[in-house]
Enzyme design. Sequence first.
Site, PDB file in Angstrom:
ATOM      1  N   ASP A 100       8.025  11.000 -19.013  1.00  0.00           N
ATOM      2  CA  ASP A 100       8.735   9.728 -19.116  1.00  0.00           C
ATOM      3  C   ASP A 100       7.750   8.613 -19.414  1.00  0.00           C
ATOM      4  OD1 ASP A 100      10.843   7.638 -18.470  1.00  0.00           O
ATOM      5  OD2 ASP A 100      11.890   9.448 -17.838  1.00  0.00           O
ATOM      6  N   HIS A 136      11.337   3.341 -16.286  1.00  0.00           N
ATOM      7  CA  HIS A 136      12.223   4.507 -16.329  1.00  0.00           C
ATOM      8  C   HIS A 136      11.643   5.697 -15.560  1.00  0.00           C
ATOM      9  CE1 HIS A 136      14.740   7.622 -18.330  1.00  0.00           C
ATOM     10  NE2 HIS A 136      15.583   6.632 -18.518  1.00  0.00           N
ATOM     11  N   SER A 156      19.907  10.249 -18.257  1.00  0.00           N
ATOM     12  CA  SER A 156      18.555  10.425 -17.723  1.00  0.00           C
ATOM     13  C   SER A 156      18.560  10.565 -16.212  1.00  0.00           C
ATOM     14  CB  SER A 156      17.679   9.223 -18.086  1.00  0.00           C
ATOM     15  OG  SER A 156      17.365   9.212 -19.439  1.00  0.00           O
TER      16      SER A 156
END
Length: 649
Positions: free
Chosen positions: A208, A276, A473
């Site tokens: 990520d 994220h 996600s």
Amino acid sequence: MVRSAHVTARSPALPMVRAVMKPRLTPPPRPAMRAARFTQLVAAASVVAAAAAGAGLLRVAGPSKAAHGAVGGSTLIVKLADGGQDGAEQPSILHRVLAQAGVPLKVDSPLGNGWWRLRADTPGDSAAQARWLQALRADARLAHAMRDLHEQRAAVPNDPLFRSAADPTSSQWWLDDQNDTTNIAAAGFTKAWDTTTGSAATVVAVLDSGITSHGDLNANLLPGYNFVSKPEYANNGGTGRSGGANDPGDALSQAERDSNLALWDGCLVNANSSWHGTLVAGQLGAVTNNNGGVAGMNWNARILPVRVSGKCGASVADMVDGMRWAAGLSVAGVPVNPNPARIVVIGFSGVTSCSTSDPNADVAAAARLYQDAIAELRGKGVLIVAAAGNLRGSVGRPANCAGVFGVAAANRQGFKALYSNFGPEIQLAAPGGDGDYQRTCDPELSDTGIVSTINTGKTAPATAGYGAVSGTSFAAPQVAGAAALMWAANPALTLSQVETGLKASARPHVTAYALGYCTSTNNSRCTLQPSTGGAGLLDVAEAVKYALAPQTYTAPVRSSLGLQSTNLSRCGQAQGSTPIPVPPPAPAPAPAPAPAPTPAPSPAPAPSPAPAPASSGGGGSSSPWWLLGLLTAGVALRPGVGSVSTRDD
């Protein structure tokens, strides 16, 4: 790739039954009010003020028209036709190919399986790249030649979210007990925790944006690595690839992009950094049962952060290097990973196919690159879990690649979340959050999102906090967390058994009659089927049961839960959905007939005098009527004879 990053919330918390082993959560500060509704991010009191003033901490730009385009113009990727030849000879072959083709590129680094990255000292324009590719593709010594494509975050709008002060325990509803009224889609980690709270033996890699320091997460992090190779995209002071996986932020302003269009061409503008990777890592491995913050899925987690995404998404080449390193495979110029992962989670989803026969040569070559890496990881028994994507369409790459466990996102009520991609490549659906962004039916059907660890900085790291997000996600990590618990319960499980168990133990998809089935034209909130949403909804407790006895496990008999409500009907009409016919109610059983009265018994007849004994002596005799009675009784006692049984399968 398109990365799923939403932040959302709205409705008041629904009541839930908490499991005994559920850790307590520290109540958050009282939320700030904006526009008469909650738009919140949980953190310290100073964060409340910042959120009230700043709004949109995790806002993501709209869809990019070049979301899978080549970026930067200075890198190509090639694969040698004979990828199995001596690795020491490969650079020499490539040097000859480049020299003979007159292509001004240098051999940069191997990507495994005969794949190599080539770089130019100065960026070439699109016309130059086209000439280079034409020359390279014409050389029989090369099997593939492609631009280095970049994958982007999901183009989904979002708003900040603080946890509900009225009911803070509701913020992690997806971990809690499943029930068919108020928590339909919950994965049920609480029940699984009664069997196992996880093991440090199963390393989970998060590919990520990297990681930020967080007191509710740091203790469960392993040393990672930054694979973002282009220094400008890495945003780390011109270093590029480097040890550690710290996330310096991935914001890209419009002004910054406009100042160098050649560098940032194809990159999505994001005014705020996404953090994220911190969100995904917190879902999996937040410190648990510590009287504060949020709970992670694996209480004994070891999370391996692998930074593959920077200010311009993730390069396919960087992604593949990150995948291979995470699994313990060698990557040129990078120290060997001392903590190989058994599970890899990818929170990105590109908009292109994973078909090696795709008519676009770049796409086909990238698909082959992915497939080669996937085969290597699967050969080491590594589970690859990937997000389906957030564009309400076909499953994105790499979730659509063979050998990857693609995951779609479900709303709290169990139907498809508004944004989620869907299709035959999906293996399971899991809660992904479905926040209120004031879209069609959001006020009626949205939920409060998925709460996890986050950083509160706008563009650069600042204070650690908690945020609520939505996206595929954040559905994919739940499948990864379930797999980690399965391996904790039974370390001898094979990769195939884990994949089989996750699907065999799933609950059937719900049937939201008014929303219709998910199709290319009915792609908002809708009813998933096995052909569009995989085996069903993730059930972690049942998956762990399977892990304990994979040879003898029998899934419980369960049917699809039918959903009907005024809100669903109104939203189905607003979406233009074709409703699913509601089955007629089962007829009421016919009343049993009244029993006939029992007649009074007749008086017994007087016994007849016994006959005189026969003179022939011995043995006695059998009445033929008595034998007939025995035969009749024998027929009556034979099991199943003359009976009718029914079974509703």
